[in-house]
Design a protein around this motif. Sequence first.
Motif, mmCIF file in Angstrom:
data_model
loop_
_atom_site.group_PDB
_atom_site.id
_atom_site.type_symbol
_atom_site.label_atom_id
_atom_site.label_comp_id
_atom_site.label_asym_id
_atom_site.label_seq_id
_atom_site.Cartn_x
_atom_site.Cartn_y
_atom_site.Cartn_z
ATOM 1 N N ASN A 127 0.851 -1.190 0.000
ATOM 2 C CA ASN A 127 0.000 0.000 0.000
ATOM 3 C C ASN A 127 0.889 1.243 0.000
ATOM 4 O OD1 ASN A 127 0.648 0.703 2.873
ATOM 5 N ND2 ASN A 127 -0.460 -1.224 3.256
ATOM 6 N N ASP A 154 -2.046 3.449 -8.069
ATOM 7 C CA ASP A 154 -2.806 2.903 -6.945
ATOM 8 C C ASP A 154 -4.114 2.308 -7.475
ATOM 9 O OD1 ASP A 154 -3.391 2.211 -4.364
ATOM 10 O OD2 ASP A 154 -3.337 4.236 -3.547
ATOM 11 N N GLY A 155 -5.037 1.986 -6.592
ATOM 12 C CA GLY A 155 -6.298 1.350 -6.974
ATOM 13 C C GLY A 155 -7.319 2.327 -7.520
ATOM 14 N N ASP A 156 -8.541 2.291 -6.967
ATOM 15 C CA ASP A 156 -9.610 3.181 -7.443
ATOM 16 C C ASP A 156 -9.233 4.645 -7.302
ATOM 17 O OD1 ASP A 156 -11.513 1.345 -8.313
ATOM 18 O OD2 ASP A 156 -12.192 0.958 -6.270
ATOM 19 N N ARG A 195 -1.006 -3.506 -4.445
ATOM 20 C CA ARG A 195 -1.803 -4.723 -4.619
ATOM 21 C C ARG A 195 -3.146 -4.390 -5.271
ATOM 22 N NH1 ARG A 195 -1.118 -9.626 -1.660
ATOM 23 N NH2 ARG A 195 0.610 -9.595 -0.173
ATOM 24 N N SER A 196 -3.745 -3.312 -4.805
ATOM 25 C CA SER A 196 -5.034 -2.894 -5.339
ATOM 26 C C SER A 196 -4.941 -2.560 -6.818
ATOM 27 C CB SER A 196 -5.548 -1.686 -4.553
ATOM 28 O OG SER A 196 -6.781 -1.250 -5.061
ATOM 29 N N GLU A 199 -4.858 -5.749 -8.910
ATOM 30 C CA GLU A 199 -6.205 -6.330 -9.009
ATOM 31 C C GLU A 199 -7.062 -5.567 -10.014
ATOM 32 O OE1 GLU A 199 -7.686 -6.223 -5.050
ATOM 33 O OE2 GLU A 199 -6.275 -7.731 -4.287
ATOM 34 N N LYS A 200 -7.004 -4.237 -9.961
ATOM 35 C CA LYS A 200 -7.816 -3.426 -10.858
ATOM 36 C C LYS A 200 -7.384 -3.586 -12.313
ATOM 37 C CE LYS A 200 -10.509 -1.553 -7.811
ATOM 38 N NZ LYS A 200 -11.960 -1.864 -7.812
#
Length: 207
Positions: A127, A154-156, A195-196, A199-200
């Motif tokens: 993260n 990063d993710g969203d 990690r996010s 996945e995305k």
Amino acid sequence: MKVQILNLDGTAGKGEVELSEAVFGVEPRADILHRVVTWQLEKRRGTARKARERSDVARTGKKFGNQKGGGTARHGDRAAPIFIGGGKAHGPRVRDFNPSLNKKVRALGLKMALSSKAKAGLVIVDNLDIGAKTKALVAELGKANWGRKVLVIDGDAVNDNFAKAARNIIGVNVLPAIGANVYDILKHDTLVLTRSAVEKLEARFNG
């Protein structure tokens, strides 16, 4: 493909992450990457507003003055560029900078860009949790030694504190997973994914 998770200072973190071969294991092709990068850069270009040239200006074409004896130049048309209200000489013209590129080619280009970084220059972190202090982040990245240009995805949404700490660091750019693109990935020395983000990105192609 298993990759060791690292911390922001470059030290080994806890665990590994399994990367999809269909996304991070594609053999890069220079022609596909070139097509996608060219398409991206062309899409960024703005269309110039057309200027009115001599033939577009509505002014009289009547000769205004004698050919000789007036003590001035022998002008024949008020629409000439040298007059106020006349046409623009060599003005901008409307040009189309909106090329099309098949979605499959664009998706393949992104996979190839990610795969090229997976071979060299890809870092996976758990993260982006860090205080909103630029000095602290500079110290962490200085230990990691990831090169002069680092792209962090990063993710969203990007971690707010990390984004605030990174915005004044030259060479460090931050994007959410939805903003991942071929040009930005290739022009940076190191690609850092959370990690996010992994996945995305994998869900983006599997979906």
